[in-house]
Design a protein around this motif. Structure first.
Motif, PDB file in Angstrom:
ATOM      1  N   GLU A 141       0.593  -1.331  -0.211  1.00 18.20           N
ATOM      2  CA  GLU A 141       0.015  -0.494  -0.141  1.00 18.20           C
ATOM      3  C   GLU A 141       1.136   1.229  -0.138  1.00 18.20           C
ATOM      4  OE1 GLU A 141      -3.613  -0.215  -0.751  1.00 18.20           O
ATOM      5  OE2 GLU A 141      -3.437  -2.600  -0.168  1.00 18.20           O
ATOM      6  N   TRP A 239     -11.482  -5.901  -8.724  1.00 15.68           N
ATOM      7  CA  TRP A 239     -10.571  -5.733  -8.057  1.00 15.68           C
ATOM      8  C   TRP A 239     -10.954  -5.928  -6.981  1.00 15.68           C
ATOM      9  CZ3 TRP A 239      -7.115  -5.063 -11.813  1.00 15.68           C
ATOM     10  CH2 TRP A 239      -6.127  -4.250 -11.214  1.00 15.68           C
ATOM     11  N   GLU A 251      -8.302  -1.295  -2.968  1.00 18.07           N
ATOM     12  CA  GLU A 251      -8.731  -2.536  -3.707  1.00 18.07           C
ATOM     13  C   GLU A 251      -7.800  -3.739  -3.357  1.00 18.07           C
ATOM     14  OE1 GLU A 251      -8.235  -0.153  -4.523  1.00 18.07           O
ATOM     15  OE2 GLU A 251      -7.781   0.477  -7.121  1.00 18.07           O
ATOM     16  N   PHE A 254      -9.314 -10.256  -7.048  1.00 21.07           N
ATOM     17  CA  PHE A 254      -9.347 -11.865  -6.566  1.00 21.07           C
ATOM     18  C   PHE A 254      -9.895 -12.395  -7.784  1.00 21.07           C
ATOM     19  CE2 PHE A 254      -8.653 -10.010  -2.893  1.00 21.07           C
ATOM     20  CZ  PHE A 254      -7.786 -10.783  -1.928  1.00 21.07           C
ATOM     21  N   SER A 255      -9.674 -13.278  -8.465  1.00 16.27           N
ATOM     22  CA  SER A 255     -10.450 -14.376  -9.243  1.00 16.27           C
ATOM     23  C   SER A 255     -11.558 -14.415  -8.845  1.00 16.27           C
ATOM     24  CB  SER A 255     -10.128 -15.205  -9.637  1.00 16.27           C
ATOM     25  OG  SER A 255      -8.386 -15.226 -10.095  1.00 16.27           O
ATOM     26  N   THR A 270     -12.486 -16.569  -3.946  1.00 16.34           N
ATOM     27  CA  THR A 270     -12.082 -17.528  -2.702  1.00 16.34           C
ATOM     28  C   THR A 270     -10.664 -17.162  -2.450  1.00 16.34           C
ATOM     29  OG1 THR A 270     -13.497 -19.440  -3.653  1.00 16.34           O
ATOM     30  CG2 THR A 270     -11.488 -19.955  -2.041  1.00 16.34           C
ATOM     31  N   LYS A 272      -7.230 -16.826   0.098  1.00 17.10           N
ATOM     32  CA  LYS A 272      -5.942 -16.893   1.029  1.00 17.10           C
ATOM     33  C   LYS A 272      -5.169 -16.437   1.777  1.00 17.10           C
ATOM     34  CE  LYS A 272      -2.140 -20.107   0.603  1.00 17.10           C
ATOM     35  NZ  LYS A 272      -1.593 -20.749   0.249  1.00 17.10           N
ATOM     36  N   THR A 278      -5.568 -10.036   3.814  1.00 17.52           N
ATOM     37  CA  THR A 278      -6.062 -11.680   3.470  1.00 17.52           C
ATOM     38  C   THR A 278      -6.251 -12.311   4.920  1.00 17.52           C
ATOM     39  OG1 THR A 278      -3.836 -12.459   2.590  1.00 17.52           O
ATOM     40  CG2 THR A 278      -5.594 -12.083   0.948  1.00 17.52           C
ATOM     41  N   ILE A 316      -3.778 -21.624  -4.522  1.00 10.56           N
ATOM     42  CA  ILE A 316      -4.979 -20.459  -4.416  1.00 10.56           C
ATOM     43  C   ILE A 316      -5.242 -20.658  -5.298  1.00 10.56           C
ATOM     44  CG2 ILE A 316      -4.067 -19.017  -4.180  1.00 10.56           C
ATOM     45  CD1 ILE A 316      -7.232 -20.460  -3.234  1.00 10.56           C
ATOM     46  N   GLU A 431      -2.382 -17.029 -15.935  1.00  9.14           N
ATOM     47  CA  GLU A 431      -2.778 -16.251 -14.397  1.00  9.14           C
ATOM     48  C   GLU A 431      -2.077 -15.887 -13.721  1.00  9.14           C
ATOM     49  OE1 GLU A 431      -4.371 -13.082 -15.383  1.00  9.14           O
ATOM     50  OE2 GLU A 431      -6.609 -14.028 -14.265  1.00  9.14           O
ATOM     51  N   PHE A 433      -0.379 -14.262 -10.307  1.00  6.22           N
ATOM     52  CA  PHE A 433      -1.210 -13.585  -8.696  1.00  6.22           C
ATOM     53  C   PHE A 433      -0.277 -12.107  -8.262  1.00  6.22           C
ATOM     54  CE2 PHE A 433      -4.349 -16.831  -7.374  1.00  6.22           C
ATOM     55  CZ  PHE A 433      -4.981 -16.724  -8.919  1.00  6.22           C
ATOM     56  N   LEU A 435       1.129  -8.985  -9.770  1.00  5.61           N
ATOM     57  CA  LEU A 435       0.870  -7.932 -10.658  1.00  5.61           C
ATOM     58  C   LEU A 435       2.736  -7.459 -10.957  1.00  5.61           C
ATOM     59  CD1 LEU A 435      -2.402  -6.550 -11.200  1.00  5.61           C
ATOM     60  CD2 LEU A 435      -1.414  -8.360 -12.752  1.00  5.61           C
ATOM     61  N   VAL A 436       2.709  -6.951  -9.066  1.00  4.24           N
ATOM     62  CA  VAL A 436       4.170  -6.146  -9.387  1.00  4.24           C
ATOM     63  C   VAL A 436       4.591  -6.626  -8.140  1.00  4.24           C
ATOM     64  CG1 VAL A 436       2.718  -4.313  -9.625  1.00  4.24           C
ATOM     65  CG2 VAL A 436       2.195  -4.785  -7.345  1.00  4.24           C
TER      66      VAL A 436
HETATM   67  C1  FAD Z   1      -5.310 -11.381 -11.163  1.00  6.45           C
HETATM   68  C2  FAD Z   1      -5.604 -11.392 -10.092  1.00  6.45           C
HETATM   69  C3  FAD Z   1      -5.757 -12.580  -9.579  1.00  6.45           C
HETATM   70  C4  FAD Z   1      -5.544 -13.441  -8.533  1.00  6.45           C
HETATM   71  N1  FAD Z   1      -6.936 -13.894  -7.421  1.00  6.45           N
HETATM   72  C5  FAD Z   1      -6.827 -14.262  -6.541  1.00  6.45           C
HETATM   73  C6  FAD Z   1      -7.673 -15.165  -5.615  1.00  6.45           C
HETATM   74  O1  FAD Z   1      -8.695 -16.534  -6.566  1.00  6.45           O
HETATM   75  N2  FAD Z   1      -7.798 -15.884  -4.181  1.00  6.45           N
HETATM   76  C7  FAD Z   1      -6.413 -15.225  -3.738  1.00  6.45           C
HETATM   77  O2  FAD Z   1      -6.156 -16.102  -2.193  1.00  6.45           O
HETATM   78  N3  FAD Z   1      -5.676 -14.211  -4.127  1.00  6.45           N
HETATM   79  C8  FAD Z   1      -5.691 -13.709  -5.215  1.00  6.45           C
HETATM   80  N4  FAD Z   1      -4.286 -12.908  -5.773  1.00  6.45           N
HETATM   81  C9  FAD Z   1      -3.998 -12.231  -5.498  1.00  6.45           C
HETATM   82  C10 FAD Z   1      -4.412 -11.514  -3.820  1.00  6.45           C
HETATM   83  O3  FAD Z   1      -4.286 -10.397  -4.571  1.00  6.45           O
HETATM   84  C11 FAD Z   1      -3.321 -11.384  -3.155  1.00  6.45           C
HETATM   85  O4  FAD Z   1      -2.849 -12.218  -2.897  1.00  6.45           O
HETATM   86  C12 FAD Z   1      -3.705  -9.925  -1.976  1.00  6.45           C
HETATM   87  O5  FAD Z   1      -3.305  -8.991  -2.829  1.00  6.45           O
HETATM   88  C13 FAD Z   1      -2.010  -9.694  -1.096  1.00  6.45           C
HETATM   89  O6  FAD Z   1      -2.978  -8.482  -0.235  1.00  6.45           O
HETATM   90  P1  FAD Z   1      -2.205  -8.977   1.485  1.00  6.45           P
HETATM   91  O7  FAD Z   1      -2.154  -6.923   1.901  1.00  6.45           O
HETATM   92  O8  FAD Z   1      -3.017  -9.903   2.270  1.00  6.45           O
HETATM   93  O9  FAD Z   1      -0.995  -9.321   1.057  1.00  6.45           O
HETATM   94  P2  FAD Z   1       0.758  -8.550   1.183  1.00  6.45           P
HETATM   95  O10 FAD Z   1       1.428  -9.405   2.477  1.00  6.45           O
HETATM   96  O11 FAD Z   1       0.207  -6.779   1.463  1.00  6.45           O
HETATM   97  O12 FAD Z   1       1.437  -8.709  -0.653  1.00  6.45           O
HETATM   98  C14 FAD Z   1       1.785  -9.871  -0.640  1.00  6.45           C
HETATM   99  C15 FAD Z   1       1.944  -9.447  -2.049  1.00  6.45           C
HETATM  100  O13 FAD Z   1       0.717  -9.575  -2.813  1.00  6.45           O
HETATM  101  C16 FAD Z   1       0.302  -8.143  -3.920  1.00  6.45           C
HETATM  102  N5  FAD Z   1      -0.808  -7.167  -3.495  1.00  6.45           N
HETATM  103  C17 FAD Z   1      -1.000  -6.982  -2.348  1.00  6.45           C
HETATM  104  N6  FAD Z   1      -2.073  -5.985  -2.186  1.00  6.45           N
HETATM  105  C18 FAD Z   1      -2.078  -5.665  -3.659  1.00  6.45           C
HETATM  106  C19 FAD Z   1      -3.441  -4.874  -4.030  1.00  6.45           C
HETATM  107  N7  FAD Z   1      -4.090  -4.448  -3.421  1.00  6.45           N
HETATM  108  N8  FAD Z   1      -3.382  -5.441  -5.908  1.00  6.45           N
HETATM  109  C20 FAD Z   1      -2.520  -5.798  -6.292  1.00  6.45           C
HETATM  110  N9  FAD Z   1      -1.267  -6.746  -5.645  1.00  6.45           N
HETATM  111  C21 FAD Z   1      -1.220  -6.264  -4.609  1.00  6.45           C
HETATM  112  C22 FAD Z   1       1.353  -7.465  -3.941  1.00  6.45           C
HETATM  113  O14 FAD Z   1       2.632  -8.535  -5.031  1.00  6.45           O
HETATM  114  C23 FAD Z   1       2.542  -8.254  -2.608  1.00  6.45           C
HETATM  115  O15 FAD Z   1       3.780  -8.182  -2.922  1.00  6.45           O
HETATM  116  C24 FAD Z   1      -4.581 -12.274  -7.052  1.00  6.45           C
HETATM  117  C25 FAD Z   1      -4.234 -11.915  -8.123  1.00  6.45           C
HETATM  118  C26 FAD Z   1      -4.413 -11.318  -8.312  1.00  6.45           C
HETATM  119  C27 FAD Z   1      -3.289 -10.003  -9.648  1.00  6.45           C
END
Ligand code: FAD
Length: 436
Positions: A141, A239, A251, A254-255, A270, A272, A278, A316, A431, A433, A435-436
């Motif tokens: 963030e 998102w 935001e 998540f799929s 769903t 994880k 999360t 996941i 796909e 998970f 993006l960055v």
């Molecule tokens: C296209 C896509 C589909 C996804 N589908 C699923 C799913 O179905 N189920 C699932 O459990 N996870 C999914 N994820 C992953 C999920 O988005 C990350 O696990 C979650 O955002 C982590 O957030 P956190 O704050 O809990 O973890 P953190 O420990 O803060 O983050 C872990 C990593 O997740 C990524 N991340 C964190 N926050 C964001 C954000 N706001 N936007 C983009 N990336 C972020 C970064 O790369 C970070 O290093 C998907 C990701 C993408 C890109």
């Protein structure tokens, strides 16, 4: 393919337009080839910096033909190209006219030169913090806020530098082009920060169910409040904002794990438990407001002609694949399907019971693969290898489409192994998970 070429053409036109307009200058703009090249690189670099904003603004029409992960990959890759282009601008000017070096000193330099230097400093900081985010343990963030501010600073200062130099923007066409360029950047920032959150705010959802799943995951069901929701293709994502306001831009992607949305517009995700956000999902109260920005993504069987499909899920990564399996079962699809599902331990296999049931409704074969199997485990073990794939894959003439979703290292390895087994990459869709 045609729409991909079209959008690529639009990208090139945006980046090259400043150079084309530069040629309209009445006077030869430079003092020799090296000088002109330096100026051209400066303009092209600035145009590319601006288009970076548009690339990540999630314009659905432009991202749909590629898939958003490819757009983000392109955005990351271009960061390096932009840095090189922008840094070459002063390097070529200074080697051409070494007396200009005094302009690097802010105490002696005109303001617009200092603006140029600060633009490069912002760009370098932005790229360093992005490339080394995980090594520096920067939380997502705050990194994202800093990334946006540095990007605005880099482009704003570069535009000020150009305006201050004046020499190359005197022509009314050039001036008009850069005005339009600056205005469209402001418009895309306004769209992303104000218009889209406002649209989401007007179409809220509420959490109506929360179910614990195997593998430290939770399935949330959300229902539209006062509207009909939207349709999506199984495998796509959105998102999701839970609680709070969409204007805060908290935001997460998540799929969808549900099949296509039923008439009541309900959606399931769903999730994880992994990090800050999360880990809170399991405590979300029923009735909490949520916002869903979607659908996005091209990871779906519905976009491909397929005689059958092979799915490879790691952990996941099974979520979007589950959405496709559920949709195919609802439609009574009888095409041959093969699922490789890898996890560390048997008890963590999310959706295990439902996948077993789906075997009776679909022509589905499942190969479970455990890294840490218990003593009774008679199935496959270890990681996904070329030999394992070759042992189970259908004969090549079946013309399957392949869908891979799991940890980045696994996804890349599977892509390489499929390629080595002669599967054309045009039939492999993945796909990521991260993006960055
Ligand atoms: C296209 C896509 C589909 C996804 N589908 C699923 C799913 O179905 N189920 C699932 O459990 N996870 C999914 N994820 C992953 C999920 O988005 C990350 O696990 C979650 O955002 C982590 O957030 P956190 O704050 O809990 O973890 P953190 O420990 O803060 O983050 C872990 C990593 O997740 C990524 N991340 C964190 N926050 C964001 C954000 N706001 N936007 C983009 N990336 C972020 C970064 O790369 C970070 O290093 C998907 C990701 C993408 C890109």
């Amino acid at each position: 393919m045609r729409s991909k070429l079209l959008w690529f053409g639009v990208y090139l036109a945006l980046v090259l337009a400043p150079l084309a307009v530069l040629l309209l200058e009445a006077e030869p703009p430079g003092t020799g080839f090296q000088w002109d090249l330096a100026i051209a690189l400066g303009f092209a670099g600035l145009a590319m910096m601006g288009v970076q904003f548009v690339l990540t603004a999630r314009f659905r029409r432009a991202t749909a033909p590629f898939g958003i992960d490819i757009i983000y990959y392109f955005h990351r890759y271009l960061g390096g190209v932009i840095l090189l282009t922008i840094v070459l601008h002063p390097v070529l000017l200074l080697t051409d006219s070494p007396d200009l070096v005094s302009w690097l000193n802010p105490l002696e330099a005109p303001w617009h030169m200092t603006a140029g230097v600060l633009s490069i400093v912002s760009l370098v900081t932005l790229l360093a913090t992005s490339a080394l985010r995980r090594q520096f343990h920067l939380a997502y963030e705050p990194w994202r806020v800093a990334h946006s501010l540095l990007a605005i600073a880099a482009v704003g200062l570069a535009l000020a530098h150009m305006e201050g130099v004046q020499r190359y923007v005197a022509n009314p066409w050039t001036h008009a082009l850069w005005r339009a360029f600056a205005l469209s950047l402001i418009a895309s920032v306004v769209f992303v920060r104000i218009v889209r959150p406002w649209q989401l705010h007007r179409r809220p959802y509420r959490i109506v169910n929360r179910v614990a799943e195997r593998g430290d995951a939770w399935t949330l069901t959300v229902e539209p409040i006062g509207h009909r929701g939207f349709e999506f293709q199984p495998g796509q994502f959105a998102w999701l904002t839970i609680g709070g306001s969409p204007f805060r831009m908290r935001e997460h992607p998540f799929s969808f794990s549900s099949g296509p949305a039923p008439a009541d517009g309900r959606l399931q995700f769903t999730i994880k438990e992994l990090g800050d956000f999360t880990r809170t999902v399991g405590r979300v109260s029923i009735g909490t407001t949520a916002y869903v920005d979607g659908p996005y993504g091209a990871f779906t069987i519905d976009r491909h002609q397929a005689a059958g499909a092979v799915f490879v899920a790691g952990g996941i990564g099974v979520a979007p694949i589950m959405s496709m399996l559920r949709a195919l079962a609802n439609r009574g699809d009888r095409r041959p399907l093969l699922l490789f599902y890898a996890y560390r331990r048997r008890e963590r296999l999310t959706f295990y019971e439902e996948i077993e049931t789906l075997k009776t409704r679909l022509a589905l074969t499942v190969v479970y693969l455990l890294e840490e199997p218990d003593e009774e485990w008679a199935g496959e073990r270890g990681r996904i290898t070329r030999e394992l794939l070759a042992r189970h894959l259908p004969p090549d003439d079946v013309h399957c489409q392949y869908f891979v979703c799991g940890p980045e290292a696994m996804t890349q390895a599977v892509e390489r192994q499929l390629n080595a087994l002669g599967v054309p990459m045009s039939r492999v869709h993945s796909e990521l998970f991260q993006l960055v």
